[in-house]
Design an enzyme around this catalytic site. Sequence first.
Site, PDB file in Angstrom:
ATOM      1  N   ASP A 151      -1.533 -10.036  -0.170  1.00 14.59           N
ATOM      2  CA  ASP A 151      -0.378  -9.585  -0.967  1.00 14.59           C
ATOM      3  C   ASP A 151      -0.623  -8.378  -1.864  1.00 14.59           C
ATOM      4  O   ASP A 151       0.249  -8.022  -2.648  1.00 14.59           O
ATOM      5  CB  ASP A 151       0.127 -10.736  -1.868  1.00 14.59           C
ATOM      6  CG  ASP A 151       1.346 -11.394  -1.277  1.00 14.59           C
ATOM      7  OD1 ASP A 151       1.748 -10.999  -0.166  1.00 14.59           O
ATOM      8  OD2 ASP A 151       1.904 -12.299  -1.927  1.00 14.59           O
ATOM      9  N   LYS A 202      -1.414  -4.044   1.536  1.00 17.49           N
ATOM     10  CA  LYS A 202      -2.057  -3.292   2.628  1.00 17.49           C
ATOM     11  C   LYS A 202      -1.070  -2.847   3.707  1.00 17.49           C
ATOM     12  O   LYS A 202      -1.095  -1.708   4.157  1.00 17.49           O
ATOM     13  CB  LYS A 202      -3.151  -4.158   3.281  1.00 17.49           C
ATOM     14  CG  LYS A 202      -4.262  -4.548   2.323  1.00 17.49           C
ATOM     15  CD  LYS A 202      -5.223  -5.550   2.925  1.00 17.49           C
ATOM     16  CE  LYS A 202      -4.629  -6.922   3.166  1.00 17.49           C
ATOM     17  NZ  LYS A 202      -4.225  -7.641   1.937  1.00 17.49           N
ATOM     18  N   THR A 203      -0.201  -3.773   4.116  1.00 20.26           N
ATOM     19  CA  THR A 203       0.731  -3.441   5.201  1.00 20.26           C
ATOM     20  C   THR A 203       1.790  -2.453   4.703  1.00 20.26           C
ATOM     21  O   THR A 203       2.147  -1.499   5.406  1.00 20.26           O
ATOM     22  CB  THR A 203       1.378  -4.731   5.757  1.00 20.26           C
ATOM     23  OG1 THR A 203       0.324  -5.603   6.187  1.00 20.26           O
ATOM     24  CG2 THR A 203       2.282  -4.437   6.939  1.00 20.26           C
ATOM     25  N   HIS A 207      -5.280 -12.850   3.752  1.00 21.66           N
ATOM     26  CA  HIS A 207      -5.295 -14.299   3.515  1.00 21.66           C
ATOM     27  C   HIS A 207      -6.646 -14.907   3.887  1.00 21.66           C
ATOM     28  O   HIS A 207      -7.217 -14.570   4.926  1.00 21.66           O
ATOM     29  CB  HIS A 207      -4.172 -14.945   4.344  1.00 21.66           C
ATOM     30  CG  HIS A 207      -3.872 -16.349   3.927  1.00 21.66           C
ATOM     31  ND1 HIS A 207      -4.724 -17.387   4.177  1.00 21.66           N
ATOM     32  CD2 HIS A 207      -2.813 -16.867   3.255  1.00 21.66           C
ATOM     33  CE1 HIS A 207      -4.203 -18.500   3.693  1.00 21.66           C
ATOM     34  NE2 HIS A 207      -3.047 -18.208   3.121  1.00 21.66           N
TER      35      HIS A 207
HETATM   36  N1  LIG Z   1       5.751  -3.117  -7.020  1.00 23.82           N
HETATM   37  C1  LIG Z   1       5.119  -2.964  -5.859  1.00 23.82           C
HETATM   38  N2  LIG Z   1       5.121  -3.950  -4.942  1.00 23.82           N
HETATM   39  C2  LIG Z   1       4.461  -3.745  -3.789  1.00 23.82           C
HETATM   40  C3  LIG Z   1       3.768  -2.530  -3.523  1.00 23.82           C
HETATM   41  N3  LIG Z   1       3.209  -2.616  -2.305  1.00 23.82           N
HETATM   42  C4  LIG Z   1       3.522  -3.830  -1.804  1.00 23.82           C
HETATM   43  N4  LIG Z   1       4.287  -4.516  -2.702  1.00 23.82           N
HETATM   44  C5  LIG Z   1       4.852  -5.857  -2.503  1.00 23.82           C
HETATM   45  O1  LIG Z   1       3.802  -6.795  -2.412  1.00 23.82           O
HETATM   46  C6  LIG Z   1       4.094  -7.798  -1.447  1.00 23.82           C
HETATM   47  C7  LIG Z   1       2.983  -7.875  -0.412  1.00 23.82           C
HETATM   48  O2  LIG Z   1       2.941  -6.683   0.343  1.00 23.82           O
HETATM   49  P1  LIG Z   1       2.182  -6.595   1.744  1.00 23.82           P
HETATM   50  O3  LIG Z   1       2.158  -5.160   2.111  1.00 23.82           O
HETATM   51  O4  LIG Z   1       2.735  -7.559   2.717  1.00 23.82           O
HETATM   52  O5  LIG Z   1       0.729  -7.084   1.311  1.00 23.82           O
HETATM   53  P2  LIG Z   1      -0.563  -7.254   2.257  1.00 23.82           P
HETATM   54  O6  LIG Z   1      -1.724  -6.836   1.438  1.00 23.82           O
HETATM   55  O7  LIG Z   1      -0.369  -6.551   3.541  1.00 23.82           O
HETATM   56  O8  LIG Z   1      -0.612  -8.820   2.489  1.00 23.82           O
HETATM   57  P3  LIG Z   1      -1.501  -9.599   3.610  1.00 23.82           P
HETATM   58  O9  LIG Z   1      -1.602  -8.708   4.792  1.00 23.82           O
HETATM   59  O10 LIG Z   1      -0.794 -10.862   3.927  1.00 23.82           O
HETATM   60  O11 LIG Z   1      -2.840  -9.831   2.997  1.00 23.82           O
HETATM   61  C8  LIG Z   1       5.433  -7.421  -0.849  1.00 23.82           C
HETATM   62  O12 LIG Z   1       6.432  -8.153  -1.524  1.00 23.82           O
HETATM   63  C9  LIG Z   1       5.564  -5.956  -1.163  1.00 23.82           C
HETATM   64  O13 LIG Z   1       6.880  -5.505  -1.251  1.00 23.82           O
HETATM   65  C10 LIG Z   1       3.789  -1.505  -4.532  1.00 23.82           C
HETATM   66  O14 LIG Z   1       3.224  -0.434  -4.397  1.00 23.82           O
HETATM   67  N5  LIG Z   1       4.477  -1.781  -5.678  1.00 23.82           N
HETATM   68 MG   LIG Z   2      -0.552  -7.238   5.422  1.00 24.49          MG
END
Ligand SMILES: Nc1nc2c(ncn2[C@@H]2O[C@H](COP(=O)(O)OP(=O)(O)OP(=O)(O)O)[C@@H](O)[C@H]2O)c(=O)[nH]1
Ligand SMILES: [Mg+2]
Length: 392
Positions: free
Chosen positions: A22, A25-26, A88
Amino acid sequence: MSKTAYVRTKPHLNIGTMGHVDHGKTTLTAAITKVLAERGADGTTRYVSFDRIDRAPEEAARGITINIAHVEYETDTRHYAHVDMPGHADYVKNMVTGAAQLDGAILVVSALDGIMPQTAEHVLLARQVGVNHIVVALNKADAGDEELTDLVELEVRELLTAHGYGGDAVPVVRVSGLKALEGDPRWTASVEALLDAVDTYVPMPERYVDAPFLLPVENVLTITGRGTVVTGAVERGTVRVGDRVEVLGASVETVVTGLETFGKPMAEAQAGDNVALLLRGVARDTVRRGHVVAAPGSVAPARRFTARVYVLSTREGGRSTPLTTGYRPQFYIRTADVVGDVDLGEAAVARPGDTVTMTVELGRDVPLETGLGFAIREGGRTVGAGTVTAVG
Ligand SMILES: Nc1nc2c(ncn2[C@@H]2O[C@H](COP(=O)(O)OP(=O)(O)OP(=O)(O)O)[C@@H](O)[C@H]2O)c(=O)[nH]1
Ligand SMILES: [Mg+2]
C-alpha cells in the site's frame, strides 16, 4: 497482422518498484508510464493504467498486487523494463522472483508511514539477489508533513546503509504517484525528477553477451497454436531463433523457435533483455518458474554447496530460536525456491544475529556458482541471507 520488430536504439535496463504493501508502487508505476507517454519527445512509451497492472480479479477485489507485472518505457537515454512487485507479506515469494531480474530498484516508501516490515525485508532480499543500486521514492508526499518526511528520509538512509547500499549517497526523491496520475504539474515534475535520478544513479551493468546463454525462468505460458513460452531476463549470453537450449530442472533439450520482448519479435536476445522464448515441442507442465534455460552443457547443476549465511535477528523479522543441523527451510536462488537440508558442522547451532558457514543439500539440482546470493525463508518469513562459497 505482422508485429513490428524490436529495434534496439538505447541501452536497456531492468528496474522495478518494491516496498511495503500500500505504499503506492503500482500507482507510481502507472504514473511513470503516463508522464513519459505525455512527454512525447520520442513517443515510444505507452501509458499503462493502474487496473492494467493489477489486472487479476483477486488483485482488483483485494486492492493489492499479487503477481509481478512488467511494463516498458523509455527515457531520453534508456529503454527500461519495469517490474511492479507486490508488497504484501504473503507474496514475498513473487517479489523475490521479480527482484532477481533487476539492475536497479525503486524503493517506494510512504512518507506517511515510513519504514514498515516489508520495506526492510525487500531491501535485504534485493541485496541477496544481486540488486546493487536503489533509488528511493518517498511517495504520498502530497499528503505528508514536511518535518515528518525528513525523519522518514533519515530512517530510510540508515536502513540502506545497514544493508550496504551507502544510504548517504542514495537519491531520495519526494513524489506523489497519485497526483502525478491526476496530471498535477508539481507532481508530474516529481516523477520526472525520480526518473532522472534512476537514469543517472543506476549504472548500466556490464553485460556478458559473449558468455554461454542463461535465463532463469520467471513464468511459463501457452500460446495457442504455437506452443510453450518461457519468460524472464537473460542473465548472460545471447540467444537467437534456431539455437539449441536445455531446460535445467525439466531435463529437456529443445530449439528456440521464437523470441519476443514486450510483444515485439526479435531475432536475437542478449544479456539483460526481458524476453519470451518460444520452445519447440515442450509441454507446458514440464517447465516451471525456477527452472533455467541455458546453452546445452554450459552449466553443471548441483545439489550440494557451502555458504556463508547471516541468520536474521528476531528484531529483523527472523527466528526467535536458534537453528541446528537438520534444519530444512526453503532456499531462494535466482527465480527458484528449493527445500534444503542444513548442516552446521562442528558449530551445530546458529543463533539469530549470527553469521555462520553451512553446508546445504538441496532437494533438487540447481545451477550454482560461487558468489551467487540467496535468501532462506521458512513459514512465510525471511530468516537468513547467504552467499555460495563453494559448490559440491
Ligand atoms: N495520497 C496519496 N495516496 C496514494 C499515492 N500513491 C498511492 N496512493 C494510494 O495508496 C493506496 C495503495 O496504492 P497502490 O499503488 O495500490 O500501492 P502498492 O504499493 O502497489 O500496494 P501493493 O502492491 O499491494 O503492495 C491506493 O489507495 C492509492 O490511491 C500518493 O502519491 N498519494
Ligand atoms: Mg501494487
